[in-house]
Motif scaffolding. Structure first.
Motif, PDB file in Angstrom:
ATOM      1  N   ALA A   1      -4.962  15.346  15.120  1.00  6.98           N
ATOM      2  CA  ALA A   1      -3.529  15.796  15.022  1.00  6.98           C
ATOM      3  C   ALA A   1      -3.122  16.178  13.272  1.00  6.98           C
ATOM      4  CB  ALA A   1      -2.821  15.848  15.231  1.00  6.98           C
ATOM      5  N   ALA A   2      -2.850  15.141  12.292  1.00  9.47           N
ATOM      6  CA  ALA A   2      -2.786  15.065  11.179  1.00  9.47           C
ATOM      7  C   ALA A   2      -3.137  15.775   9.878  1.00  9.47           C
ATOM      8  CB  ALA A   2      -1.614  13.625  10.933  1.00  9.47           C
ATOM      9  N   GLN A   3      -4.864  15.996  10.394  1.00  5.99           N
ATOM     10  CA  GLN A   3      -5.769  16.347   9.577  1.00  5.99           C
ATOM     11  C   GLN A   3      -5.448  17.032   8.389  1.00  5.99           C
ATOM     12  OE1 GLN A   3      -9.153  18.082  11.350  1.00  5.99           O
ATOM     13  NE2 GLN A   3     -10.299  17.688   9.034  1.00  5.99           N
ATOM     14  N   LYS A   4      -4.621  18.374   8.474  1.00  5.57           N
ATOM     15  CA  LYS A   4      -4.108  19.128   7.354  1.00  5.57           C
ATOM     16  C   LYS A   4      -3.379  18.289   6.118  1.00  5.57           C
ATOM     17  CE  LYS A   4       0.126  21.253  10.073  1.00  5.57           C
ATOM     18  NZ  LYS A   4       0.048  22.956  10.237  1.00  5.57           N
ATOM     19  N   TYR A   5      -2.475  17.370   7.029  1.00  6.49           N
ATOM     20  CA  TYR A   5      -1.383  16.846   5.892  1.00  6.49           C
ATOM     21  C   TYR A   5      -2.288  15.708   5.188  1.00  6.49           C
ATOM     22  CZ  TYR A   5       2.156  19.000   9.517  1.00  6.49           C
ATOM     23  OH  TYR A   5       2.881  19.840   8.871  1.00  6.49           O
TER      24      TYR A   5
ATOM     25  N   ILE B   1       3.536  11.855   1.950  1.00  4.06           N
ATOM     26  CA  ILE B   1       3.866  10.430   2.383  1.00  4.06           C
ATOM     27  C   ILE B   1       3.557  10.592   4.256  1.00  4.06           C
ATOM     28  CG2 ILE B   1       5.979   9.866   3.644  1.00  4.06           C
ATOM     29  CD1 ILE B   1       7.434  11.234   1.783  1.00  4.06           C
ATOM     30  N   ALA B   2       3.192  11.900   4.981  1.00  2.00           N
ATOM     31  CA  ALA B   2       2.369  12.183   5.927  1.00  2.00           C
ATOM     32  C   ALA B   2       0.860  11.251   6.472  1.00  2.00           C
ATOM     33  CB  ALA B   2       1.813  13.337   6.386  1.00  2.00           C
TER      34      ALA B   2
ATOM     35  N   LEU C   1      -2.276   5.895   7.200  1.00  5.25           N
ATOM     36  CA  LEU C   1      -3.300   5.153   6.701  1.00  5.25           C
ATOM     37  C   LEU C   1      -2.286   4.091   6.855  1.00  5.25           C
ATOM     38  CD1 LEU C   1      -4.737   6.623   3.423  1.00  5.25           C
ATOM     39  CD2 LEU C   1      -6.140   6.912   6.185  1.00  5.25           C
ATOM     40  N   CYS C   2      -1.751   3.664   7.489  1.00  3.79           N
ATOM     41  CA  CYS C   2      -0.280   2.837   7.540  1.00  3.79           C
ATOM     42  C   CYS C   2      -0.233   2.401   8.901  1.00  3.79           C
ATOM     43  CB  CYS C   2       1.058   2.936   7.189  1.00  3.79           C
ATOM     44  SG  CYS C   2       1.121   2.319   5.351  1.00  3.79           S
ATOM     45  N   ALA C   3      -0.886   3.365   9.547  1.00  2.00           N
ATOM     46  CA  ALA C   3      -0.737   3.436  11.400  1.00  2.00           C
ATOM     47  C   ALA C   3      -1.887   2.627  11.489  1.00  2.00           C
ATOM     48  CB  ALA C   3      -0.115   4.678  11.705  1.00  2.00           C
ATOM     49  N   ILE C   4      -3.611   3.415  11.198  1.00  2.00           N
ATOM     50  CA  ILE C   4      -4.636   2.749  11.437  1.00  2.00           C
ATOM     51  C   ILE C   4      -4.510   1.265  11.260  1.00  2.00           C
ATOM     52  CG2 ILE C   4      -6.956   3.078  10.566  1.00  2.00           C
ATOM     53  CD1 ILE C   4      -6.930   5.825   9.616  1.00  2.00           C
TER      54      ILE C   4
ATOM     55  N   TYR D   1       0.677  -0.964   0.053  1.00  2.00           N
ATOM     56  CA  TYR D   1       0.477  -0.300  -0.325  1.00  2.00           C
ATOM     57  C   TYR D   1       0.812   1.033   0.028  1.00  2.00           C
ATOM     58  CZ  TYR D   1      -4.059   2.883   1.284  1.00  2.00           C
ATOM     59  OH  TYR D   1      -4.316   3.804   1.470  1.00  2.00           O
ATOM     60  N   ALA D   2       1.608   1.204   1.156  1.00  2.00           N
ATOM     61  CA  ALA D   2       2.633   2.344   0.959  1.00  2.00           C
ATOM     62  C   ALA D   2       3.663   2.642  -0.559  1.00  2.00           C
ATOM     63  CB  ALA D   2       4.049   2.166   1.926  1.00  2.00           C
ATOM     64  N   VAL D   3       4.163   1.610  -1.381  1.00  2.00           N
ATOM     65  CA  VAL D   3       4.054   1.450  -2.322  1.00  2.00           C
ATOM     66  C   VAL D   3       3.556   2.484  -3.367  1.00  2.00           C
ATOM     67  CG1 VAL D   3       6.006   0.494  -4.711  1.00  2.00           C
ATOM     68  CG2 VAL D   3       6.286  -0.251  -2.017  1.00  2.00           C
TER      69      VAL D   3
END
Length: 272
Positions: free
Chosen positions: A255-259, A191-192, A197-200, A148-150
């Motif tokens: 916290a990361a909504q804007k990114y 990237i953020a 999404l990867c963290a979730i 997914y990241a790639v």
């Protein structure tokens, strides 16, 4: 136009209520005494109590499982972003024949059910001493996260103008310098978004944590399932544990909504 706008607001309000009510109900029940969890009709007015959280953290030791989830999620996300950035940069910039097909093939790996690799991983981990270790679970999560990241980073890196690469090469920058000094800073919003999404995905994993850990590296999702058994249903404690599991991801998303918003619209903005 006013009627359409009013209808759109009504639809959004109804959709928000339907979406947020389960979250409200879980948090509400987590602060209710255990006896009220079985009451009918449900109690909307009650005296809040922390007894369920005391049970979760003191009696069940959830602080340890929460720490494990943070360690595994952070490690798997960081490793996936690092490796995914290298792979995506190679596909986006090295004129590899069939790069789009390769990226699609990598993404297709993510479509396999995780259960298909559990048995081989269990055998390998038992032989290599990776069973019930943080590093073992991190590597297992990368199986889910890396494709997914790639795929996402490949799309973001392709949107970066190649003229920036050429300007950096004229200044004597190497390929790796271009990646870390040009591509990554320009694509930081994408990237953020990918990292969030990867963290979730990593945080919510159950199958790998259940199958590849025993006690030491077990993450939060596994002991949460233990509150609902065949004969005992600890609903209040279950909701408290669920709240503990949900809140970190909600905080991260806010916290990361804007990114996340910038990352999701990165390609659209570049193409407009």
């Amino acid at each position: 136009m006013r009627i359409k706008r009013l209808l759109s607001y009504v639809v959004l309000i109804i959709a928000s209520i339907v979406t947020l009510f389960p979250l409200y109900w879980m948090i509400s029940l987590s602060f209710q005494p255990s006896i009220l969890a079985w009451s009918y009709p449900p109690s909307f007015i009650f005296v809040p109590t922390l007894e369920n959280y005391v049970m979760v953290f003191v009696e069940r030791g959830f602080a340890r499982w929460l720490l494990n989830s943070i360690i595994v999620t952070s490690g798997a996300t960081a490793l996936s972003i690092i490796l995914g950035s290298l792979a995506a940069y190679a596909l986006a910039r090295f004129n590899i024949r069939g790069a789009n097909n390769i990226a699609m093939w990598i993404l297709s790996i993510r479509m396999f059910p995780p259960i298909t690799v559990i048995l081989p991983l269990y055998v390998l981990y038992s032989q290599w001493g990776l069973f019930d270790t943080h590093i073992g679970l991190i590597l297992a999560h990368c199986i889910l996260l890396l494709p997914y990241a790639v795929w996402m980073l490949y799309g973001f890196f392709k949107e970066v103008p190649k003229e920036l690469d050429e300007a950096a090469e004229i200044d004597g920058a190497s390929k790796m310098s271009i990646l870390f000094r040009v591509i990554i800073p320009v694509s930081r919003s994408g990237i953020a978004a990918t990292a969030i999404l990867c963290a979730i995905f990593s945080w919510n994993d159950f199958i790998f944590a259940f199958s590849l850990t025993s006690n030491v590296a077990k993450t939060l999702m596994v002991p949460i399932s233990g509150f609902l058994g065949d004969y005992v249903w600890e609903w209040s404690a279950f909701y408290a544990a669920g709240t503990v599991a949900v809140v970190p991801m909600i905080v991260l998303g806010i916290a990361a909504q804007k990114y996340l918003a910038r990352g999701m619209t990165f390609g659209v903005l570049k193409g407009s």
